[in-house]
Write an enzyme that holds these catalytic residues in place. Structure first.
Site, PDB file in Angstrom:
ATOM      1  N   LYS A 118     -35.305  84.965  34.895  1.00 39.87           N
ATOM      2  CA  LYS A 118     -36.502  84.146  34.734  1.00 39.87           C
ATOM      3  C   LYS A 118     -37.697  85.016  34.362  1.00 39.87           C
ATOM      4  O   LYS A 118     -37.814  86.151  34.822  1.00 39.87           O
ATOM      5  CB  LYS A 118     -36.777  83.424  36.071  1.00 39.87           C
ATOM      6  CG  LYS A 118     -38.105  82.689  36.169  1.00 39.87           C
ATOM      7  CD  LYS A 118     -38.164  81.479  35.267  1.00 39.87           C
ATOM      8  CE  LYS A 118     -39.560  80.871  35.212  1.00 39.87           C
ATOM      9  NZ  LYS A 118     -39.699  79.959  34.047  1.00 39.87           N
ATOM     10  N   THR A 176     -30.225  75.757  28.322  1.00 38.40           N
ATOM     11  CA  THR A 176     -30.148  74.396  28.845  1.00 38.40           C
ATOM     12  C   THR A 176     -28.716  73.977  29.174  1.00 38.40           C
ATOM     13  O   THR A 176     -28.492  73.202  30.107  1.00 38.40           O
ATOM     14  CB  THR A 176     -30.779  73.440  27.817  1.00 38.40           C
ATOM     15  OG1 THR A 176     -32.131  73.868  27.607  1.00 38.40           O
ATOM     16  CG2 THR A 176     -30.783  72.014  28.287  1.00 38.40           C
ATOM     17  N   LYS A 182     -39.069  88.347  22.074  1.00 39.82           N
ATOM     18  CA  LYS A 182     -38.653  86.952  21.950  1.00 39.82           C
ATOM     19  C   LYS A 182     -39.739  86.158  21.246  1.00 39.82           C
ATOM     20  O   LYS A 182     -40.866  86.048  21.734  1.00 39.82           O
ATOM     21  CB  LYS A 182     -38.392  86.383  23.348  1.00 39.82           C
ATOM     22  CG  LYS A 182     -37.864  84.966  23.328  1.00 39.82           C
ATOM     23  CD  LYS A 182     -37.297  84.595  24.674  1.00 39.82           C
ATOM     24  CE  LYS A 182     -36.805  83.177  24.704  1.00 39.82           C
ATOM     25  NZ  LYS A 182     -36.325  82.809  26.045  1.00 39.82           N
ATOM     26  N   ILE A 218     -34.445  81.449  19.741  1.00 38.68           N
ATOM     27  CA  ILE A 218     -35.836  81.051  19.754  1.00 38.68           C
ATOM     28  C   ILE A 218     -36.261  80.677  21.174  1.00 38.68           C
ATOM     29  O   ILE A 218     -35.432  80.301  22.005  1.00 38.68           O
ATOM     30  CB  ILE A 218     -36.078  79.822  18.825  1.00 38.68           C
ATOM     31  CG1 ILE A 218     -35.302  78.596  19.291  1.00 38.68           C
ATOM     32  CG2 ILE A 218     -35.794  80.136  17.395  1.00 38.68           C
ATOM     33  CD1 ILE A 218     -35.596  77.305  18.572  1.00 38.68           C
ATOM     34  N   CYS A 266     -44.223  81.919  25.314  1.00 42.67           N
ATOM     35  CA  CYS A 266     -44.208  80.806  26.255  1.00 42.67           C
ATOM     36  C   CYS A 266     -45.395  79.900  25.969  1.00 42.67           C
ATOM     37  O   CYS A 266     -46.537  80.334  25.999  1.00 42.67           O
ATOM     38  CB  CYS A 266     -44.264  81.308  27.686  1.00 42.67           C
ATOM     39  SG  CYS A 266     -44.241  79.942  28.846  1.00 42.67           S
TER      40      CYS A 266
HETATM   41  C1  LIG Z   1     -36.422  75.300  32.422  1.00 36.98           C
HETATM   42  C2  LIG Z   1     -36.646  76.382  31.402  1.00 36.98           C
HETATM   43  C3  LIG Z   1     -37.382  77.501  31.730  1.00 36.98           C
HETATM   44  C4  LIG Z   1     -37.613  78.505  30.795  1.00 36.98           C
HETATM   45  N1  LIG Z   1     -38.312  79.627  31.152  1.00 36.98           N
HETATM   46  C5  LIG Z   1     -38.469  80.642  30.253  1.00 36.98           C
HETATM   47  C6  LIG Z   1     -39.105  81.847  30.612  1.00 36.98           C
HETATM   48  O1  LIG Z   1     -39.523  82.037  31.756  1.00 36.98           O
HETATM   49  N2  LIG Z   1     -39.250  82.826  29.677  1.00 36.98           N
HETATM   50  C7  LIG Z   1     -38.774  82.666  28.398  1.00 36.98           C
HETATM   51  O2  LIG Z   1     -38.918  83.574  27.586  1.00 36.98           O
HETATM   52  N3  LIG Z   1     -38.132  81.532  28.039  1.00 36.98           N
HETATM   53  C8  LIG Z   1     -37.985  80.527  28.931  1.00 36.98           C
HETATM   54  N4  LIG Z   1     -37.310  79.381  28.558  1.00 36.98           N
HETATM   55  C9  LIG Z   1     -36.770  79.273  27.188  1.00 36.98           C
HETATM   56  C10 LIG Z   1     -35.281  79.631  27.149  1.00 36.98           C
HETATM   57  O3  LIG Z   1     -35.075  80.963  27.554  1.00 36.98           O
HETATM   58  C11 LIG Z   1     -34.725  79.438  25.740  1.00 36.98           C
HETATM   59  O4  LIG Z   1     -35.441  80.266  24.838  1.00 36.98           O
HETATM   60  C12 LIG Z   1     -34.837  78.008  25.260  1.00 36.98           C
HETATM   61  O5  LIG Z   1     -34.628  77.124  26.317  1.00 36.98           O
HETATM   62  C13 LIG Z   1     -33.872  77.682  24.114  1.00 36.98           C
HETATM   63  O6  LIG Z   1     -32.544  77.800  24.520  1.00 36.98           O
HETATM   64  P1  LIG Z   1     -31.645  76.558  25.045  1.00 36.98           P
HETATM   65  O7  LIG Z   1     -31.875  75.436  24.090  1.00 36.98           O
HETATM   66  O8  LIG Z   1     -30.260  77.065  25.080  1.00 36.98           O
HETATM   67  O9  LIG Z   1     -32.169  76.221  26.407  1.00 36.98           O
HETATM   68  C14 LIG Z   1     -37.082  78.366  29.492  1.00 36.98           C
HETATM   69  C15 LIG Z   1     -36.340  77.234  29.167  1.00 36.98           C
HETATM   70  C16 LIG Z   1     -36.106  76.249  30.100  1.00 36.98           C
HETATM   71  C17 LIG Z   1     -35.298  75.054  29.709  1.00 36.98           C
END
Ligand SMILES: Cc1cc2nc3c(=O)[nH]c(=O)nc-3n(C[C@H](O)[C@H](O)[C@H](O)COP(=O)(O)O)c2cc1C
Ligand SMILES: Cc1cc2nc3c(=O)[nH]c(=O)nc-3n(C[C@H](O)[C@H](O)[C@H](O)COP(=O)(O)OP(=O)(O)OC[C@H]3O[C@@H](n4cnc5c(N)ncnc54)[C@H](O)[C@@H]3O)c2cc1C
Ligand SMILES: Cc1cc2nc3c(=O)[nH]c(=O)nc-3n(C[C@H](O)[C@H](O)[C@H](O)COP(=O)(O)OP(=O)(O)OC[C@H]3O[C@@H](n4cnc5c(N)ncnc54)[C@H](O)[C@@H]3O)c2cc1C
Ligand SMILES: Cc1cc2nc3c(=O)[nH]c(=O)nc-3n(C[C@H](O)[C@H](O)[C@H](O)COP(=O)(O)O)c2cc1C
Ligand code: FES
Ligand code: FES
Lengths: 273, 305, 305, 273
Positions: free
Chosen positions: B45, B267, B165, B191, B130
């Site tokens: 996280k 996700t 990122k 992304i 973010c």
């Molecule tokens: C609940 C949640 C919390 C996230 N927290 C962070 C974070 O703290 N730092 C970050 O760089 N990305 C964060 N993300 C983004 C994810 O790391 C990822 O880039 C994004 O969800 C796309 O991937 P996915 O579609 O497989 O979830 C978060 C995503 C979700 C869904």
């Protein structure tokens, strides 16, 4: 206790009242791990719409029969899909998750004087049945105060009665029991000199009212909270609530409803919003 | 058996499967379902210099084939992570990648220095994207020069692999990638979430307390894949950590063929808590079936046509 | 009965429901399923100065809750449209909005002039955002000054309402909106498709002949809604034609509450050929249930909180 | 003829061979409109994944019984959902769509000398049955040449035989009929001095081979093409193929497979890619 992932077979599905369903799964390892007040995640379909699993409380479990039972309200598309599951189908579920109610054996109050009171709003009755079973086993079935908009929202009452629980009802339209809010039922409670122990689950407004009542009377009170969840495992931080804290100069922190709860002592929760 | 080993900008991984920051907690949350030692790496996280409580709730809304989140970087601070969480991760032997966010350039530098000094952390993922934190977040991630400044600052404070990122909420992702690679990024993660929102029509207000949130899940996959493809085409030598909607092994292979050296599962963990392992096993099965000797051969394979 | 009449930058419509360009052909294709006279307006397939044959196939790929298209503006040319298609639309009485794309500024001017001279066309939707045409497309849609140039050119050649349709593939949508409103756009259409791609892992190549395509459908709704909200917040007086994934009446109401004066149904037509009518009836039912007198009162309602 | 939208009730669903299904709907108004070679759009579920409807040829229709029958191969998630439909369930379908085969009565060739030959590759047999019925009605049942990878891909042959159609088979693994490609079956065709009229549906490579054979022999040949579709109504322009043209100085234009086809004269189609 580690949760487990299950492709559980549906044994039974019944619509008890309009849009209120009870579903029973065969899931022996899971049934052995369950504690009253915990929940499971239910993946309602294999496709990506709806995407997320649905958190549902464990209504009942039977470690001998190896079954786990849920009681749920069909409110949206996820629960609508679940409601279509037929006996024999498999559903992906995982759990048990979260921290449940504080059980009789874990109370640090003198057990002899305790009177468990379960306060349910609508489908909030779901996580209270297995709790009542635990109290009933130690000879204190307690009292269920059950509220809803109308008679058709009140379910599972016979199960409580079968345990020896006294059931008292309140409906907003007067179609069953007292006409009004469930809080009004406290006015005539036969406490018999015992110390009430409140356990409550239902809409947030009701929980807050019960909490305030408990605070005023000095009764211990536990609430089961709901928040929108993704992981159910404490990983995503979607599901937080404000909880009192005294660490590092803070007055509150965000606790995770899924792993720090869903059951909290009502006085720990910050109810201001 | 296919050789699944990959190298992500200096970070050697036994296989390409990692976790997307913020979706896998600090690692142990998924231990009941996932043998964490089998993962290529664990990305934890997002952490910040000070502990944060994050945004008000609701923080999440489900959308068609996706979800919006506006957690707002709730975390115990980098110190809290190192003290409370890292010790339990150490014995796994799986590389740990820490995702960092700062309010200022200086904070990024401090975070990088603290991580550099910490043996148990293998690489840094710099979150400049973010969309939830009001201060800084958006600008660092959408202005190439600012992204470069952050990267430079991190680079100066660590010798560990630096993965930057990027935010997808930009007109030209390759411009952002070039800007950070030019100043020393070892790899690019693609992304982060797309900025989105949802409205509660009954209450006539945004579903999220924060109004806007980050869209993730299968819905965003085509956009993520396109960005991975574009960046790989523009910078073929730069390793990419691909993510955005990866739910199945086939999704992961699409990203690898678009140009990702490694992939992160986000996700999808919520949908299936053992998604990471299912995807890893699916990649193995695909390689076996297609007679792939080294996974590396598939990286960027969709470009040759 | 709720008053559903809206005014989209000078175009009076009996209700807010229109069709998204390129998804409803030239109107009559859906006549078996839709009483076209009930629509607020019909937006026809993008037209160009000369006829075009468009891209090679495959031109379409399904994605989670969405689809990619790379049609490449196949159309019979503005002249062909006016001669072959418009006459049959005339008797309906429904306002016809023609969507135009040019390779050059001059072409946009010529197209605007031709439409201005054509009585049966009620308004122009200027597509500066189609990501599929190699020439021009991308630049007009992503650089504010170029978008303004196109808008100015169209404005100079017509007195009809000019709706400028923006690309979502930009860092700051409000900047684009401001640029075109400043030079005379009467309304903003939001959003065109998000640039995406999909890969065929068996064949190890992009699924679309064009490599990239435009993502549409429910998947993009959160992004579209966010952009409508942002533009309405930045320019509350400017009417917005909202679209992107609208599939149900509830989706449409979300867009209206975010700030859209009218909405367009696109990909949903493929899923349910009478989607436009179902959505119109659903909006009526919602208004009745919620006791709304004039739909206009709901426009932007999610902002007041 | 205007297509219509239907919530059609499933009457029957059968897996004829592994992954090959036949489904029959009750849809009287639709059945009355159908022409051999047309198709319908089938919305496989109420959710958004998969999003788009699936185009499936009309295999058979019975305007008296009011039924429409499809024959389909379960290849992906859409057809997998369709394959789970049980009798009694409703499915949203619309059609008939597209232009079908040129029928006996519409031929501008001297009917007396004609020999219809249907050439099917795998599931490509689907749209040919109702065509054979039409020819059989005018006393010329014709010949079916049916090819596939193996015997398990060949279906609906009895239905053709029942019409009096001569059936000849070719499989790549030799598990039924001639071992090899379907094109090889032309070597021994009993033409009896008649003019063959080719109707073919199957994989693109096969269509092209049949087209070339027809061209060489000077036989008229119609092909039913497949392209990825969205609307099926000529509105989205997803589904085009290159067709010869001589208008406005062009040598070809993009025709819409959904409305200009799916059936084309093979010599109109540009086969170069
Ligand atoms: C609940 C949640 C919390 C996230 N927290 C962070 C974070 O703290 N730092 C970050 O760089 N990305 C964060 N993300 C983004 C994810 O790391 C990822 O880039 C994004 O969800 C796309 O991937 P996915 O579609 O497989 O979830 C978060 C995503 C979700 C869904
Ligand atoms: C720990 C926990 C235990 C629960 N136990 C039960 C139970 O025993 N029985 C039961 O009927 N329900 C229970 N719920 C609520 C249940 O999770 C939601 O009703 C369900 O997720 C709605 O899904 P849906 O797809 O049918 O509705 P959706 O279409 O997703 O939503 C319909 C409505 O439900 C609301 N909603 C969506 N998700 C949640 C959520 N997680 N919590 C509260 N509201 C939500 C939405 O905002 C919307 O108003 C519990 C929730 C939690 C967090
Ligand atoms: C006019 C027409 C008539 C058809 N008639 C029949 C029929 O009678 N019986 C039958 O079994 N099939 C028929 N098809 C093909 C059928 O539409 C596809 O097999 C089906 O859409 C696949 O859906 P799916 O979700 O199961 O597979 P998906 O998961 O969508 O895809 C599985 C595979 O099928 C391919 N595919 C997807 N859509 C199409 C498409 N529209 N055309 C061709 N390939 C596609 C994909 O590229 C992929 O390789 C017809 C197609 C058209 C255009
Ligand atoms: C097949 C297809 C063709 C399209 N053609 C055009 C076009 O010619 N001109 C245009 O401005 N937008 C075009 N679009 C974009 C749509 O008008 C709309 O902006 C987009 O699809 C988002 O809406 P939706 O998600 O409801 O489809 C097209 C979209 C699709 C799916
Ligand atoms: S639901 Fe993910 S932390 Fe509680
Ligand atoms: S499928 Fe839309 S034009 Fe053919």
């Amino acid at each position: 206790m580690q949760p487990i992932l299950y492709h559980a077979t549906v044994l039974e599905q019944e619509e008890l009242k309009p849009a209120i369903f009870r579903i029973r799964f065969m899931a022996p390892e899971l049934a052995r791990l369950c504690q009253p007040g915990q929940f499971i995640q239910v993946r309602v379909n294999a496709m990506v719409d709806p995407l997320l699993p649905r958190p549902i409380s464990i209504h009942d479990f039977d470690s001998e029969a190896g079954t786990v039972t849920l009681l749920y309200h069909r409110v949206g598309k996820g629960t609508a899909i679940l409601a279509q599951c037929q006996p024999g189908e498999q559903v992906m579920i995982w759990g048990p998750l979260g921290r449940g109610w504080t059980l009789p054996e874990a109370q640090d109050l003198p057990a002899g004087d305790l009177l468990p009171i379960y306060v349910a709003g609508g489908i909030g009755v779901a996580p209270l049945l297995s709790l009542a079973k635990a109290w009933s086993k130690v000879g204190k079935p307690g009292i269920l105060l059950c509220g809803g908009r109308c008679e058709e929202q009140l379910v599972a009452l016979e199960e409580f009665q079968a345990l020896g629980v006294d059931v008292d009802l309140a409906t907003e339209d007067g179609s069953a029991g007292h006409c009004g809010r469930v809080t009004a039922l406290f006015d005539h409670l036969p406490l018999l000199g015992k110390m009430p122990l409140l356990y409550t689950c239902g809409p947030k407004g009701m929980l807050k009212a019960i909490h305030e009542l408990a605070l005023q009377k000095g009764w211990p009170c536990q609430v089961s909270l709901e928040e929108r969840m993704c992981c159910g495992l404490g990983a995503c931080l979607s599901c937080v609530c404000k909880r009192e804290a005294s660490q590092e100069g803070k007055t509150w922190t965000h606790a995770k409803v899924c792993t720090d709860g869903p059951v909290f002592w009502s006085k720990e929760v910050i109810w201001d919003d | 058996m296919t050789d699944l080993k990959v190298n992500l900008g200096g970070l050697a991984m036994q296989n390409p499967v990692t976790t997307a920051s913020g979706t896998f907690g600090f690692g142990l949350e998924y231990a009941p379902f996932v043998d964490l030692r089998r993962l290529g790496a664990i990305v934890v996280k997002g952490t910040t210099l000070e502990p944060r409580e994050g945004n008000a709730t609701p923080r999440m809304a489900e959308t068609p084939a996706g979800m919006l989140n506006a957690i707002g970087l709730q975390n115990p601070g980098i110190d809290g992570f190192i003290k409370q969480h890292l010790p339990a991760l150490q014995p796994l032997g799986t590389p740990i990648i820490v995702n960092i966010s700062g309010n200022t350039l200086e904070e990024y530098g401090q975070l990088a220095a603290m991580i550099d000094a910490c043996e148990g952390i293998s690489a840094i993922e710099v979150n400049i994207s973010c969309p939830n934190v009001k201060q800084g977040g958006i600008q660092f991630g959408t202005v190439p020069t600012m992204a470069a400044d952050v990267t430079k600052m991190v680079r100066e404070h660590t010798k560990k692999p630096v993965i930057v990122k990027l935010s997808p909420n930009v007109t030209d992702i390759t411009e952002m990638a070039k800007a950070v690679v030019d100043v020393g990024a070892d790899a690019i993660a693609l992304i982060n979430t797309l900025l989105g929102m949802a409205i509660d029509t009954k209450q006539r207000k945004p579903q999220l307390a924060n109004i806007f949130g980050g869209l993730s899940g299968p819905a965003v996959k085509p956009v993520a894949l396109r960005m991975v493809y574009q960046v790989h085409r523009a910078l073929p030598a730069v390793p990419i950590l691909g993510m955005g909607g990866i739910t199945t092994a086939e999704d992961a292979i699409e990203f690898i063929m678009a140009g990702a050296t490694a992939i992160a599962v986000g996700t999808a963990n919520f949908v299936n808590p053992k998604a990471t392992i299912d995807i890893l096993e699916g990649i193995e099965a695909f390689c076996l079936q297609e007679g792939i000797n080294t996974l590396q051969d598939l990286v960027g394979a969709a470009h040759s046509s």
